[in-house]
Design an enzyme around this catalytic site. Structure first.
Site, PDB file in Angstrom:
ATOM      1  N   HIS A 459      43.563  38.176  90.015  1.00  0.00           N
ATOM      2  CA  HIS A 459      43.768  39.392  89.223  1.00  0.00           C
ATOM      3  C   HIS A 459      45.064  40.102  89.598  1.00  0.00           C
ATOM      4  CE1 HIS A 459      42.142  43.596  87.868  1.00  0.00           C
ATOM      5  NE2 HIS A 459      43.084  43.132  87.065  1.00  0.00           N
ATOM      6  N   HIS A 464      49.181  41.306  87.510  1.00  0.00           N
ATOM      7  CA  HIS A 464      49.914  42.553  87.741  1.00  0.00           C
ATOM      8  C   HIS A 464      51.241  42.334  88.469  1.00  0.00           C
ATOM      9  CE1 HIS A 464      46.787  45.665  86.716  1.00  0.00           C
ATOM     10  NE2 HIS A 464      46.006  44.594  86.827  1.00  0.00           N
ATOM     11  N   HIS A 698      44.782  38.271  81.685  1.00  0.00           N
ATOM     12  CA  HIS A 698      44.357  39.525  82.314  1.00  0.00           C
ATOM     13  C   HIS A 698      43.017  39.995  81.762  1.00  0.00           C
ATOM     14  CE1 HIS A 698      44.223  43.964  82.860  1.00  0.00           C
ATOM     15  NE2 HIS A 698      44.539  43.607  84.089  1.00  0.00           N
ATOM     16  N   ASN A 702      39.762  40.801  84.087  1.00  0.00           N
ATOM     17  CA  ASN A 702      39.532  42.218  84.364  1.00  0.00           C
ATOM     18  C   ASN A 702      38.265  42.789  83.738  1.00  0.00           C
ATOM     19  OD1 ASN A 702      40.673  44.970  85.309  1.00  0.00           O
ATOM     20  ND2 ASN A 702      40.241  45.298  83.140  1.00  0.00           N
ATOM     21  N   ILE A 861      45.465  48.542  82.576  1.00  0.00           N
ATOM     22  CA  ILE A 861      44.386  49.147  83.359  1.00  0.00           C
ATOM     23  C   ILE A 861      44.307  48.394  84.673  1.00  0.00           C
ATOM     24  CG2 ILE A 861      42.636  47.669  82.354  1.00  0.00           C
ATOM     25  CD1 ILE A 861      42.095  51.270  83.537  1.00  0.00           C
TER      26      ILE A 861
END
Length: 861
Positions: A459, A464, A698, A702, A861
């Protein structure tokens, strides 16, 4: 903006006088002489009287940017028209402006960034520690060294710490974290996220009122009166119906209801009234959340007769104990929160030869079984001596899983737990099989390892962190006039600000992940260690599946086929799958290989990614490949409108500088896995990989977090006990009180409740989300050709959603539901449709959830 003021839109109508031969306007220079900033949405111009240009033709400028006072910025803002062009086709009058605008964005000053600055520079992760607060809060700098390689992040220019000049000082508060103005979360979204977090913390951390539970308080007399009309057995039946509508989790037949709340957390999901925070909870919470969040939680929880209710996580909604089943454990490796780690066991894997595990693998190979491994061993073992201690107990693990055919459920058949060698040469390596007494404890340790890998690597690192350098390079090297800047811009929305908040409160020393994960203060070092294995060319979904042995190229004639599929499906399995969604009727569900072929079906488009899945029932891969194909098609169609051939790519100076800077600087610590971009095909491949990472990948990693992590025993973040050995006091303790042992093995209740609240927030889509295939508000595509291709992209995504919904109703695809009866909805492209709209579409309502649905354009997010 930081001010809680009403938003209003002002439209201004202005007239300019220009020379008759001025031509087509291509740029606007805007100067703010007021003392406050304002947001300029858009502008459009047209000639009132010019015989050379149609008077009704508008020249549009999408600005979408904050304009700060000229007294602060010292320069005017430049906005280019919506017309896109490659550098070599820039109109002569705009060439210098195009170059100067990019130079301005690249910055150069070493001072601390001010709120109005628009500069994009690279920095190392030197802001995670806080050495001025004590040596225990010091953390190594990640990035810029062979020992700790890492992607670069946005530089903020904050002053160094007093005790370590290599470390950057901490931000004073959330609102003081620098990101360029146009990258910030909107004020409305910040408030929404803050409120979501506050309410989640109140729901799961506030102590329960002494009043009766809310659901009982609302209708106790009615239930009692109805029960009086029936016998004792009948009244039990009535109460069971009431429990059902309260969504009380069902117990398996052999479960003792008197000891239902084994882990002491079931009450967290009940309707109740709360009465403030206990002092011990306040002390712990104050260390983990910003002061503005803490103050609001304390105030909200203290409101008299504050009523709260929680939606139970999906993993326990239908059956509280489904997570303990081996088949559910295996299914989550294909359709859970981390479906990107499992790989197929190859014949020539030297690490899986010899020993008890190797012998088992050879035996299963002779039975022609499909064998897979979930490996959390090699990368983790060097860290275990540092990690274990202070109440944390972790192993390096290897889990062998088996599937009889491409459609059979996948189940674990052996687990190896190992600890690093001791100084005397002794080592602890143990292999557990499904019928061993300690098998369930071994599975929980594997789940814990997979949880840490998911949070830190799959993740955070692989979405990110690795995307941030691409965003910085795009702003620095690609003009807003560049068609690729326009293509990528929706997929970068909010990411820089989200990542800055993550560094401040999730990844920092003593922050949320260090406190809740078993990897503790070594979490980001572990992430750095695994960045060494990251390669951009393997992030394309087909390439990733091939690397892990979960797919093969279709042209590979030497492909080793899995055992043949069974000819029939057991009746019991069919009935179980039908029960998974109360909204499905028997006629909704069809056999996998017996779907009647209709004219409509024959005309439905197919999405061929050029690979064949080893496991056909691999929901993440099956759905993801369809998403991948339509993204690739859209990118290819878009690029061909601007690049007429490979020479155009080579001569595109901005693209070449962009790609070079990503490789040399943004990902300068990783020199493997890159390719040159000298052809349209190379460019399409890179852009498709980037868009997939920010959207589909993602979303898959997530938005299912609350559904699975919301019940911590299913995905614990740390464990406090090892698996005991025979003849030890720990084994005696387990034999005497197994429930107590297991409860003490899990994190303490505050940690579990806090994790549930965090997962609740992370899994929610915000109200301003823009989903894959949707245009950003206020932005329109510049030509009819682009509009047409984008509309085709959206239509194909809708077809994929229909495909997924159909697969979610098929008997034979057991990994789409599993024992927990959770349909795989993480890659439904569009979450913005309402229940009513979906009901109208297929004639019946579909069960909704706070999470698990929709692919946002960006990592927001």
């Amino acid at each position: 903006m930081g001010m809680d003021v009403p938003t209003k839109v002002i439209k201004l109508k202005l007239k300019f006088e220009v020379a008759r031969d001025f031509g087509i306007p291509g740029a606007l220079a805007v100067e703010n002489k007021d003392k406050h900033e304002f947001f300029l949405k858009s502008a459009r111009l047209r000639y009132i009287n010019n015989p050379g240009i149609l008077n009704y033709e508008y020249f549009r400028f999408y600005c979408g940017s904050w304009i700060y006072p000229i007294s602060n910025t010292r320069i005017k803002r430049i906005f280019f028209s919506n017309q896109l062009c490659l550098p070599k086709k820039t109109p002569k009058g705009l060439e210098e402006l195009r170059r100067k605008e990019l130079e301005e964005l690249r910055g150069g000053s070493k001072d601390e960034r001010k709120p109005w600055d628009r500069t994009y520079e690279y920095g190392c992760y030197n802001d995670l520690g806080d050495p001025d607060n004590g040596r225990q809060h010091a953390r190594p700098v990640l990035g810029g060294s062979p020992q700790f390689p890492y992607p670069r992040r946005l530089r903020t220019g904050r002053p160094p710490c007093h005790d370590d000049h290599l470390a950057e000082s901490r931000p004073a508060s959330c609102s003081r974290i620098y990101v360029p103005p146009d990258e910030r979360l909107s004020h409305g979204k910040q408030e929404e996220l803050k409120n979501n977090f506050v309410y989640a913390l109140v729901r799961f951390l506030a102590q329960e009122s002494t009043r009766p539970p809310l659901s009982n308080h609302e209708c106790p007399d009615l239930v009692a009166k109805i029960a009086q009309l029936f016998s004792i057995e009948d009244s039990k039946f009535i109460l069971s119906i009431v429990d059902f509508f309260r969504r009380k989790p069902k117990l398996p037949p052999n479960q003792d209801s008197s000891n239902n709340d084994l882990f002491g957390i079931e009450d967290l999901f009940a309707d109740k009234e709360v009465k403030g925070l206990e002092d011990s909870v306040k002390q712990k919470l104050r260390k983990l959340v910003p002061v503005e969040i803490f103050d609001k939680v304390a105030a909200t929880a203290a409101v008299k007769r504050q009523s709260v209710s929680s939606q139970p996580p999906s993993i326990i909604t239908e059956n509280q104990w489904a997570w303990t089943e081996d088949s559910e454990f295996g299914r989550q490796m294909l359709a859970g929160t981390n479906p990107v780690r499992i790989r197929r066991i190859m014949d020539d894997d030297p690490k899986l030869q010899g020993g008890e595990l190797g012998e088992l693998i050879e035996k299963k190979r002779s039975e022609k079984k499909g064998l897979f491994i979930l490996e959390h061993h090699d990368y983790l073992e060097p860290f275990l001596k540092m990690i274990n201690g202070n109440g944390v107990c972790a192993y390096a693990t290897r889990t062998i899983l088996q599937s009889g055919s491409t459609l059979d459920p996948i189940e674990p058949i052996a687990i190896e737990l190992s600890l690093p060698d001791e100084s005397d040469g002794s080592h602890d390596i143990r292999v557990f099989l499904p019928y061993d007494d300690l098998w369930e404890l071994a599975k929980i340790h594997v789940a814990c390892n997979d949880t840490a890998y998911h949070q830190l690597i799959s993740h955070w690192l692989h979405t990110h962190a690795v995307v941030e350098p691409f965003i910085i390079a795009t702003r620095r090297q690609l003009s807003v006039m560049h068609p690729i800047h326009r293509l990528l811009d929706p997929h970068f929305k909010d990411t820089l600000h989200v990542n800055a908040l993550a560094r401040a409160y999730f990844l920092n020393a003593g922050g949320i992940l260090e406190t809740t994960l078993f990897t503790g203060e070594y979490s980001m070092r572990l992430s750095s260690h695994l960045y060494k294995q990251w390669r951009f060319d393997e992030q394309a979904l087909p390439a990733d599946l091939i690397k892990r042995g979960m797919a093969t190229p279709k042209e590979d004639e030497k492909m080793k086929e899995m055992p043949a599929e069974p000819e029939s499906v057991k009746t019991d399995d069919v009935v179980e799958s039908v029960e998974r969604d109360e909204n499905l009727t028997e006629e909704d569900v069809v056999e996998l290989d017996n779907i009647p072929v209709t004219e409509t079906q024959e005309q439905q488009p197919t999405f061929d990614a050029g690979v064949k899945l080893i496991l056909e029932d691999y929901p993440y891969a099956k759905d993801g490949l369809e998403i991948w194909v339509v993204i690739e098609t859209w990118v290819k169609d878009y690029c061909k409108l601007f690049y007429r051939g490979d020479p155009d790519v080579i001569q595109d100076t901005e693209i070449q500088e962009w790609w070079s800077e990503i490789r040399r600087v943004g990902h300068g610590d990783q020199d493997q896995g890159w390719y040159d971009i000298n052809t349209v095909e190379d460019l399409v491949k890179a852009l498709t990989t980037l868009i997939w990472t920010t959207s589909g990948l993602h979303a898959a990693l997530n938005f299912g977090q609350y559904g699975y992590y919301g019940w911590p025993p299913n995905r614990p973040m740390l464990l406090r006990k090892f698996v005991p050995h025979e003849g030890t006091p720990e084994m005696d303790e387990l034999d005497a009180q197994p429930d107590k042992f297991l409860a003490q093995m899990m994190p303490e209740k505050f940690q579990m409740a806090f994790v549930i609240a965090v997962m609740d927030v992370l899994s929610r889509h915000t109200s301003d989300e823009v989903y894959l295939g949707q245009a950003s508000p206020g932005k329109v595509w510049e030509t009819d050709e682009i509009k047409k291709k984008f509309e085709e992209f959206g239509e194909k995504l809708k077809q994929i959603e229909r495909n997924i919904k159909k697969r979610n109703k098929e008997y034979g695809l057991l990994n789409r539901w599993g024992d927990a009866k959770i349909p795989y909805m993480l890659l439904y492209p569009d979450a913005s449709n309402t229940i009513a709209a979906r009901s109208k579409e297929d004639g019946k309502p579909e069960k909704m959830d706070i999470n698990e649905r929709g692919i946002p354009n960006s990592i927001s997010i």
